[in-house]
Write a protein that holds these residues in place. Structure first.
Motif, PDB file in Angstrom:
ATOM      1  N   ALA A   6      55.242 -98.576  22.563  1.00 26.55           N
ATOM      2  CA  ALA A   6      54.349 -99.699  22.248  1.00 26.55           C
ATOM      3  C   ALA A   6      54.474-100.746  23.338  1.00 26.55           C
ATOM      4  O   ALA A   6      55.338-100.660  24.222  1.00 26.55           O
ATOM      5  CB  ALA A   6      54.691-100.297  20.887  1.00 26.55           C
ATOM      6  N   LEU A   7      53.598-101.733  23.277  1.00 25.20           N
ATOM      7  CA  LEU A   7      53.593-102.824  24.247  1.00 25.20           C
ATOM      8  C   LEU A   7      53.730-104.152  23.515  1.00 25.20           C
ATOM      9  O   LEU A   7      53.006-104.420  22.548  1.00 25.20           O
ATOM     10  CB  LEU A   7      52.280-102.817  25.036  1.00 25.20           C
ATOM     11  N   LEU A   8      54.667-104.965  23.966  1.00 25.91           N
ATOM     12  CA  LEU A   8      54.790-106.332  23.479  1.00 25.91           C
ATOM     13  C   LEU A   8      54.112-107.230  24.496  1.00 25.91           C
ATOM     14  O   LEU A   8      54.500-107.250  25.665  1.00 25.91           O
ATOM     15  CB  LEU A   8      56.254-106.724  23.318  1.00 25.91           C
ATOM     16  N   VAL A   9      53.087-107.947  24.062  1.00 25.34           N
ATOM     17  CA  VAL A   9      52.335-108.830  24.951  1.00 25.34           C
ATOM     18  C   VAL A   9      52.781-110.268  24.709  1.00 25.34           C
ATOM     19  O   VAL A   9      52.757-110.755  23.572  1.00 25.34           O
ATOM     20  CB  VAL A   9      50.818-108.701  24.709  1.00 25.34           C
ATOM     21  N   LEU A  10      53.198-110.931  25.772  1.00 25.72           N
ATOM     22  CA  LEU A  10      53.577-112.336  25.703  1.00 25.72           C
ATOM     23  C   LEU A  10      52.560-113.157  26.480  1.00 25.72           C
ATOM     24  O   LEU A  10      52.139-112.772  27.577  1.00 25.72           O
ATOM     25  CB  LEU A  10      54.976-112.557  26.273  1.00 25.72           C
ATOM     26  N   VAL A  11      52.162-114.264  25.912  1.00 27.00           N
ATOM     27  CA  VAL A  11      51.238-115.178  26.575  1.00 27.00           C
ATOM     28  C   VAL A  11      51.938-116.529  26.683  1.00 27.00           C
ATOM     29  O   VAL A  11      52.367-117.092  25.671  1.00 27.00           O
ATOM     30  CB  VAL A  11      49.918-115.322  25.792  1.00 27.00           C
ATOM     31  N   GLY A  12      52.093-117.003  27.912  1.00 26.97           N
ATOM     32  CA  GLY A  12      52.832-118.245  28.111  1.00 26.97           C
ATOM     33  C   GLY A  12      54.272-118.131  27.649  1.00 26.97           C
ATOM     34  O   GLY A  12      54.870-119.117  27.214  1.00 26.97           O
ATOM     35  N   GLY A  13      54.835-116.924  27.717  1.00 29.06           N
ATOM     36  CA  GLY A  13      56.230-116.707  27.331  1.00 29.06           C
ATOM     37  C   GLY A  13      56.454-116.501  25.848  1.00 29.06           C
ATOM     38  O   GLY A  13      57.581-116.267  25.424  1.00 29.06           O
TER      39      GLY A  13
END
Length: 294
Positions: A254-261
């Motif tokens: 799976a992919l963990l997406v972080l936006v602005g940390g």
């Protein structure tokens, strides 16, 4: 039995108890609450009355989970948009050297299977989890649920048929799935809409769980064109602040997406016939608390 022994026995069986509770409830916090309640009951019970601690503890957790599941049903009927289980980071590791056993556990905790389990009755779900995921004997399940063995076998057969009829058929080769997941990410993040569409099956589905608490589709999207263009638009919107990490969730890559940390969503894809058949996006912030500070 000393206080230390009481704790040691419980901790020995905690992984199984948590596994049963999570498969029953689909939410880590709910599973942990049930296991904690089981600990309180275990710590106060007269130990001389308990011949088999594992069976006793599983019985407590299963009954508590059934009660909790019945309470949650009303809440889930009012849930905004599609419902998906909370992502569970899985690493079965060296404690399970048997590859076949790992495969069974991974399948029983997969997002696709947990979504199907939502449509079972609480009793059917309990029987399915105990029998199919953990291999408990029918007689022991009957004692756990206070039912006859014949009734449990009937529940098991009905639950198994229901799951088999509704569970999507996906490839389980983790290497192949991980490869397509990485190519999918590269195409979406790189703005390559043609490559992205080439990876998607014509009838691909996108199931997004935002719970109405963040942006996301409130209905399941279907078709390569709709799914591809939605993913492309989202990736381009967040491109500057985007960070992606690979991990294993619910038995698969799976992919963990972080936006602005900050954790923004978890994405997982299911694969069949060299193409992505389903995309799951979990964006409800209540289901991403595990990844805070990641």
């Amino acid at each position: 039995m000393t206080a230390d022994t009481v704790t040691d026995v419980f901790e020995e069986h905690r992984p199984v108890l948590t596994g049963v509770a999570y498969r029953m409830l689909g939410r880590i916090a709910d599973a942990e609450d049930v296991v904690q309640e089981a600990w309180l009951r275990w710590s106060s019970v007269a130990r001389e009355d308990v011949r088999e601690p594992r069976a006793f503890l599983v019985r407590i957790v299963t009954r508590l989970a059934i009660d909790r599941l019945r309470q949650l049903r009303t809440r889930r009927e009012a849930y905004v948009g599609p419902w998906l289980p909370e992502p569970l980071v899985t690493d079965f590791g060296p404690s399970l050297p048997d590859t076949a056993e790992q495969a069974v556990l991974a399948d029983s905790v997969s997002v696709a299977v947990l979504v199907v389990l939502e449509s079972l009755s609480p009793l059917e779900r309990a029987v399915f989890v105990l029998r199919e995921a953990f291999g408990f004997p029918y007689g022991e399940i009957a004692t756990t649920l206070d039912r006859t063995e014949a009734a449990v076998r009937q529940l098991a057969g009905r639950a198994r048929r229901h799951v088999e009829e509704r569970k999507p058929r996906y490839d389980v080769d983790p290497v192949h799935r991980r490869d397509l997941t990485e190519r999918f990410l590269a195409a979406a993040a790189g703005g390559d809409i043609e490559e992205l569409l080439a990876l998607l099956a014509p009838d691909v589905r996108l199931v997004g769980d935002s719970g109405g608490k963040s942006k996301g589709p409130l209905r399941i999207l279907q078709s390569a064109d709709k799914v591809g263009r939605f993913l492309h638009a989202v990736a381009q919107e967040q491109a500057r602040d985007l960070e992606v990490r690979s991990l294993e969730v619910n038995g698969g890559p799976a992919l963990l997406v972080l936006v602005g940390g900050k954790a923004d969503c978890v994405i997982q894809v299911d694969v069949r016939d060299e193409a992505i058949q389903c995309v799951y996006i979990i964006r409800n912030p209540d289901k991403l608390t595990t990844f805070i500070g990641t």
